[in-house]
Design a protein around this motif. Structure first.
Motif, PDB file in Angstrom:
ATOM      1  N   GLN A   1     -61.936  30.274  42.507  1.00  0.00           N
ATOM      2  CA  GLN A   1     -62.454  30.589  41.175  1.00  0.00           C
ATOM      3  C   GLN A   1     -62.932  32.038  41.106  1.00  0.00           C
ATOM      4  OE1 GLN A   1     -66.331  29.049  40.216  1.00  0.00           O
ATOM      5  NE2 GLN A   1     -65.761  28.581  38.098  1.00  0.00           N
ATOM      6  N   LEU A   2     -63.676  32.451  42.109  1.00  0.00           N
ATOM      7  CA  LEU A   2     -64.228  33.800  42.157  1.00  0.00           C
ATOM      8  C   LEU A   2     -63.127  34.854  42.134  1.00  0.00           C
ATOM      9  CD1 LEU A   2     -66.452  35.941  42.755  1.00  0.00           C
ATOM     10  CD2 LEU A   2     -66.241  35.328  45.170  1.00  0.00           C
ATOM     11  N   SER A   3     -62.164  34.735  43.009  1.00  0.00           N
ATOM     12  CA  SER A   3     -61.110  35.740  43.110  1.00  0.00           C
ATOM     13  C   SER A   3     -60.201  35.729  41.887  1.00  0.00           C
ATOM     14  CB  SER A   3     -60.297  35.529  44.386  1.00  0.00           C
ATOM     15  OG  SER A   3     -59.758  34.229  44.434  1.00  0.00           O
ATOM     16  N   SER A   4     -59.953  34.558  41.318  1.00  0.00           N
ATOM     17  CA  SER A   4     -59.083  34.461  40.133  1.00  0.00           C
ATOM     18  C   SER A   4     -59.715  35.168  38.941  1.00  0.00           C
ATOM     19  CB  SER A   4     -58.807  33.002  39.785  1.00  0.00           C
ATOM     20  OG  SER A   4     -58.109  32.357  40.826  1.00  0.00           O
ATOM     21  N   LEU A   5     -60.986  34.883  38.685  1.00  0.00           N
ATOM     22  CA  LEU A   5     -61.682  35.549  37.582  1.00  0.00           C
ATOM     23  C   LEU A   5     -61.733  37.060  37.800  1.00  0.00           C
ATOM     24  CD1 LEU A   5     -64.732  33.167  36.912  1.00  0.00           C
ATOM     25  CD2 LEU A   5     -62.857  33.677  35.338  1.00  0.00           C
ATOM     26  N   TYR A   6     -62.041  37.439  39.023  1.00  0.00           N
ATOM     27  CA  TYR A   6     -62.203  38.858  39.353  1.00  0.00           C
ATOM     28  C   TYR A   6     -60.902  39.620  39.146  1.00  0.00           C
ATOM     29  CZ  TYR A   6     -63.597  42.962  42.092  1.00  0.00           C
ATOM     30  OH  TYR A   6     -63.890  44.234  42.503  1.00  0.00           O
ATOM     31  N   LEU A   7     -59.825  39.125  39.726  1.00  0.00           N
ATOM     32  CA  LEU A   7     -58.550  39.820  39.633  1.00  0.00           C
ATOM     33  C   LEU A   7     -58.023  39.831  38.200  1.00  0.00           C
ATOM     34  CD1 LEU A   7     -56.839  38.529  42.902  1.00  0.00           C
ATOM     35  CD2 LEU A   7     -57.897  40.766  42.498  1.00  0.00           C
ATOM     36  N   ALA A   8     -58.281  38.752  37.455  1.00  0.00           N
ATOM     37  CA  ALA A   8     -57.837  38.695  36.061  1.00  0.00           C
ATOM     38  C   ALA A   8     -58.485  39.792  35.228  1.00  0.00           C
ATOM     39  CB  ALA A   8     -58.150  37.324  35.470  1.00  0.00           C
ATOM     40  N   LEU A   9     -59.705  40.157  35.555  1.00  0.00           N
ATOM     41  CA  LEU A   9     -60.419  41.187  34.788  1.00  0.00           C
ATOM     42  C   LEU A   9     -59.781  42.566  34.930  1.00  0.00           C
ATOM     43  CD1 LEU A   9     -64.078  40.043  35.451  1.00  0.00           C
ATOM     44  CD2 LEU A   9     -63.084  40.475  33.191  1.00  0.00           C
ATOM     45  N   PHE A  10     -59.021  42.792  35.992  1.00  0.00           N
ATOM     46  CA  PHE A  10     -58.392  44.100  36.168  1.00  0.00           C
ATOM     47  C   PHE A  10     -57.176  44.298  35.257  1.00  0.00           C
ATOM     48  CE2 PHE A  10     -61.059  44.296  39.869  1.00  0.00           C
ATOM     49  CZ  PHE A  10     -61.308  45.656  40.008  1.00  0.00           C
ATOM     50  N   LEU A  11     -56.649  43.230  34.679  1.00  0.00           N
ATOM     51  CA  LEU A  11     -55.522  43.375  33.762  1.00  0.00           C
ATOM     52  C   LEU A  11     -55.942  44.061  32.466  1.00  0.00           C
ATOM     53  CD1 LEU A  11     -53.700  39.966  34.363  1.00  0.00           C
ATOM     54  CD2 LEU A  11     -53.166  42.218  35.338  1.00  0.00           C
ATOM     55  N   PRO A  12     -56.976  43.574  31.766  1.00  0.00           N
ATOM     56  CA  PRO A  12     -57.427  44.322  30.582  1.00  0.00           C
ATOM     57  C   PRO A  12     -57.982  45.704  30.933  1.00  0.00           C
ATOM     58  CG  PRO A  12     -58.858  42.423  30.996  1.00  0.00           C
ATOM     59  CD  PRO A  12     -57.673  42.274  31.872  1.00  0.00           C
ATOM     60  N   PHE A  13     -58.576  45.836  32.120  1.00  0.00           N
ATOM     61  CA  PHE A  13     -59.053  47.151  32.566  1.00  0.00           C
ATOM     62  C   PHE A  13     -57.900  48.161  32.591  1.00  0.00           C
ATOM     63  CE2 PHE A  13     -59.319  49.786  36.510  1.00  0.00           C
ATOM     64  CZ  PHE A  13     -60.232  50.727  36.048  1.00  0.00           C
ATOM     65  N   LEU A  14     -56.781  47.781  33.190  1.00  0.00           N
ATOM     66  CA  LEU A  14     -55.621  48.662  33.240  1.00  0.00           C
ATOM     67  C   LEU A  14     -55.063  48.916  31.848  1.00  0.00           C
ATOM     68  CD1 LEU A  14     -53.756  47.312  36.404  1.00  0.00           C
ATOM     69  CD2 LEU A  14     -54.924  49.508  36.145  1.00  0.00           C
ATOM     70  N   TYR A  15     -55.120  47.891  30.991  1.00  0.00           N
ATOM     71  CA  TYR A  15     -54.654  48.077  29.613  1.00  0.00           C
ATOM     72  C   TYR A  15     -55.482  49.156  28.913  1.00  0.00           C
ATOM     73  CZ  TYR A  15     -54.140  47.431  24.628  1.00  0.00           C
ATOM     74  OH  TYR A  15     -53.941  47.673  23.279  1.00  0.00           O
ATOM     75  N   PHE A  16     -56.807  49.053  29.004  1.00  0.00           N
ATOM     76  CA  PHE A  16     -57.674  50.026  28.346  1.00  0.00           C
ATOM     77  C   PHE A  16     -57.429  51.435  28.887  1.00  0.00           C
ATOM     78  CE2 PHE A  16     -60.645  46.277  27.695  1.00  0.00           C
ATOM     79  CZ  PHE A  16     -60.394  46.190  26.331  1.00  0.00           C
ATOM     80  N   MET A  17     -57.248  51.555  30.205  1.00  0.00           N
ATOM     81  CA  MET A  17     -57.070  52.868  30.805  1.00  0.00           C
ATOM     82  C   MET A  17     -55.746  53.515  30.394  1.00  0.00           C
ATOM     83  SD  MET A  17     -59.828  53.514  32.361  1.00  0.00           S
ATOM     84  CE  MET A  17     -59.243  55.088  32.978  1.00  0.00           C
ATOM     85  N   ARG A  18     -54.773  52.713  30.054  1.00  0.00           N
ATOM     86  CA  ARG A  18     -53.457  53.265  29.701  1.00  0.00           C
ATOM     87  C   ARG A  18     -53.246  53.377  28.191  1.00  0.00           C
ATOM     88  NH1 ARG A  18     -49.234  50.480  34.062  1.00  0.00           N
ATOM     89  NH2 ARG A  18     -50.120  51.492  35.918  1.00  0.00           N
ATOM     90  N   LYS A  19     -53.743  52.411  27.441  1.00  0.00           N
ATOM     91  CA  LYS A  19     -53.430  52.361  26.013  1.00  0.00           C
ATOM     92  C   LYS A  19     -54.537  52.915  25.115  1.00  0.00           C
ATOM     93  CE  LYS A  19     -49.490  50.310  26.745  1.00  0.00           C
ATOM     94  NZ  LYS A  19     -48.205  51.011  26.500  1.00  0.00           N
ATOM     95  N   GLU A  20     -55.761  52.938  25.605  1.00  0.00           N
ATOM     96  CA  GLU A  20     -56.884  53.409  24.771  1.00  0.00           C
ATOM     97  C   GLU A  20     -57.564  54.636  25.365  1.00  0.00           C
ATOM     98  OE1 GLU A  20     -57.733  52.585  21.891  1.00  0.00           O
ATOM     99  OE2 GLU A  20     -56.950  50.581  21.492  1.00  0.00           O
ATOM    100  N   LYS A  21     -56.906  55.332  26.264  1.00  0.00           N
ATOM    101  CA  LYS A  21     -57.558  56.418  26.984  1.00  0.00           C
ATOM    102  C   LYS A  21     -57.962  57.591  26.098  1.00  0.00           C
ATOM    103  CE  LYS A  21     -53.099  58.262  28.572  1.00  0.00           C
ATOM    104  NZ  LYS A  21     -52.292  58.533  29.794  1.00  0.00           N
ATOM    105  N   LEU A  22     -57.357  57.709  24.924  1.00  0.00           N
ATOM    106  CA  LEU A  22     -57.722  58.796  24.015  1.00  0.00           C
ATOM    107  C   LEU A  22     -58.827  58.397  23.049  1.00  0.00           C
ATOM    108  CD1 LEU A  22     -54.162  60.220  23.188  1.00  0.00           C
ATOM    109  CD2 LEU A  22     -55.775  60.954  24.956  1.00  0.00           C
ATOM    110  N   ASN A  23     -59.226  57.133  23.094  1.00  0.00           N
ATOM    111  CA  ASN A  23     -60.254  56.622  22.163  1.00  0.00           C
ATOM    112  C   ASN A  23     -61.580  56.532  22.910  1.00  0.00           C
ATOM    113  OD1 ASN A  23     -61.692  55.446  20.119  1.00  0.00           O
ATOM    114  ND2 ASN A  23     -60.191  53.825  19.718  1.00  0.00           N
ATOM    115  N   PHE A  24     -62.201  57.676  23.171  1.00  0.00           N
ATOM    116  CA  PHE A  24     -63.411  57.729  24.003  1.00  0.00           C
ATOM    117  C   PHE A  24     -64.562  56.903  23.422  1.00  0.00           C
ATOM    118  CE2 PHE A  24     -67.137  59.522  26.033  1.00  0.00           C
ATOM    119  CZ  PHE A  24     -66.715  59.759  27.326  1.00  0.00           C
ATOM    120  N   PRO A  25     -64.896  57.024  22.128  1.00  0.00           N
ATOM    121  CA  PRO A  25     -66.011  56.214  21.586  1.00  0.00           C
ATOM    122  C   PRO A  25     -65.783  54.720  21.736  1.00  0.00           C
ATOM    123  CG  PRO A  25     -65.433  57.983  20.071  1.00  0.00           C
ATOM    124  CD  PRO A  25     -64.357  57.945  21.115  1.00  0.00           C
ATOM    125  N   PHE A  26     -64.535  54.284  21.538  1.00  0.00           N
ATOM    126  CA  PHE A  26     -64.219  52.863  21.683  1.00  0.00           C
ATOM    127  C   PHE A  26     -64.475  52.400  23.113  1.00  0.00           C
ATOM    128  CE2 PHE A  26     -61.001  49.693  22.976  1.00  0.00           C
ATOM    129  CZ  PHE A  26     -61.388  48.629  22.168  1.00  0.00           C
TER     130      PHE A  26
END
Length: 451
Positions: free
Chosen positions: A34-59
């Motif tokens: 459970q711990l590792s599944s939740l943890y690793l799953a959180l890195f997917l939206p993290f990578l999304y934000f870093m690639r797709k919203e990187k120019l939206n600093f306030p967001f």
């Protein structure tokens, strides 16, 4: 029909909030799946934000704060240290010196010096309660604030501690952005720290005060880049007074100060170091007693002589010791490895080019990395310093490490607690592999994450 970018971002944010909520309020740390599944799953939206919203600093700032607020009313479920934080703060409030008193002594004598003493001692555990505190004075001030605002509620005290850490992370975003601008690096790189699930969970979630230490560290670096080295030394002293680890950085400033004028620069470096040390001496004065030095140095020394967790080179040396001597040589190895770290710091101090701002910060990253590779105890939250320093460098192995560090938590799935060295070995295979690849790669790249 495909979602627009706006709705994709909203979905990524909502998914993250749900995952962080489950992590904060429903996680059982003994359930490694459970711990590792939740943890690793959180890195997917993290990578999304870093690639797709990187120019939206306030967001991204808003999202980073929002994710931290999810943990606001949670009791940490991956660490017991915060119970000792609350104990120390309440001891100071009651007029006791936390550096010369043991929780264990009070409990054994049926003396309860603070509110909820039995609950706090039970929470921190026998190991923590049987040792003198090793948290420096500014950290104790953080604990005291929790006692002032919540002297009879563990949850209330945890909320006060957490708010301080969240404010520190906001400060890190502020000064981190300024440093990135000074270095002509993309400002969104600060979110490799601020949005990293590891950072959010280990610092805000588990109430580790590396965030406050790092706030003062980046503030100090910012002042140094502005050529305000006296104030930079004072603020670095405050960083040391939260966690001692920045003391390792002092020699690495040698080339920075001497790059233009050798003699004058060397004198400035001496003054710089002296101010850092004097700042800490002054902060320790309210706790001064005949037993302070012995109790504090003994407590800090335990990390080298007695404790071992998630180590790298030390575990190899330990196995060699077993092979030739038949028992654990931690008492000897624990003295040799720090000496190797000192030698390595001396080498990169004098023989590596550390004159530009990015070279200096990279030297801090490399020096601390070697220290962590040789330490006997590598708790996950220690990694936060490497994650932040990597933001201002070309290296991204700490970001990869922040993903695979979850393997170290497999130890808590065993009853009693026991490390599985296959998991530890796998963790370091990834870390060393990426570090070697980054160090030897000759081709131009933005980073291993391509962000």
């Amino acid at each position: 029909m495909a979602f627009s970018k706006k709705y994709q971002s909203i979905l990524a944010m909502l998914v993250s909030i749900v995952l962080y909520f489950l992590f904060a309020y429903y996680l059982d740390r003994t359930n490694f799946a459970q711990l590792s599944s939740l943890y690793l799953a959180l890195f997917l939206p993290f990578l999304y934000f870093m690639r797709k919203e990187k120019l939206n600093f306030p967001f991204l700032v808003g999202v980073a704060i929002l994710f931290r607020l999810v943990f606001l009313f949670a009791i940490p479920n991956l660490s017991q240290d915060f119970y000792r934080f609350i104990w120390d703060g309440r001891m100071i409030l009651e007029g006791y010196n936390p550096y010369i008193s043991l929780p264990e002594t009070f409990i054994e004598q049926r003396i309860f010096p603070v509110n909820q003493a039995v609950d706090l001692y039970g929470g921190m555990g026998d190991l923590n309660g049987s040792h003198f505190t090793n948290y420096p004075p500014v950290n104790q001030l953080n604990f005291l604030l929790a006692a002032i605002f919540s002297n009879s509620s563990i949850l209330g005290a945890a909320i006060v501690l957490r708010l301080q850490i969240i404010l520190a992370d906001i400060g890190i975003i502020y000064f981190g952005k300024k440093i990135l601008e000074k270095l002509n690096l993309p400002i969104h790189h600060i979110f490799l720290y601020a949005l990293n699930p590891f950072i959010i969970i280990e610092l805000t979630g588990n109430l580790h005060f590396e965030a406050v230490m790092l706030f003062f560290l980046v503030w100090s670096i910012h002042l140094l880049l502005l050529k305000k080295w006296i104030w930079a030394s004072v603020v670095l002293g405050l960083s040391v007074s939260v966690k001692l680890i920045p003391l390792l950085f002092l020699p690495l400033f040698f080339q920075w100060f001497t790059r233009k004028e050798k003699t004058k620069g060397f004198l400035q470096l001496l003054y710089f170091g002296a101010i850092v040390i004097l700042t800490n001496v002054l902060l320790f004065l309210p706790f001064l007693s005949s037993d302070l030095i012995s109790s504090y140095t003994n407590s800090v020394g335990l990390w080298f002589r007695n404790f071992e967790f998630n180590a790298s080179i030390y575990y190899i040396a330990r196995e060699i010791g077993y092979l030739f001597r038949g028992y654990n040589e931690i008492a000897i190895i624990g003295k040799i490895l720090p000496a190797l770290a000192v030698v390595f710091l001396a080498i990169i101090t004098f023989f590596r080019k550390n004159k530009s701002p990015q070279q200096l910060i990279t030297a801090l990253l490399i020096g601390l990395t070697f220290y962590y590779f040789t330490t006997t105890t590598m708790h996950p939250w220690y990694l936060s310093t490497l994650v932040l320093l990597s933001v201002f460098s070309k290296y991204r192995f700490p970001i990869v490490w922040s993903v695979v560090i979850i393997l170290s938590y497999q130890a808590y799935a065993n009853d009693p607690w026991k490390e599985n060295l296959w998991f530890v070995g796998l963790e370091y295979v990834f870390v060393y592999g990426v570090l070697i690849w980054e160090t030897t790669s000759l081709r131009s790249r933005k980073s291993i994450l391509f962000i």
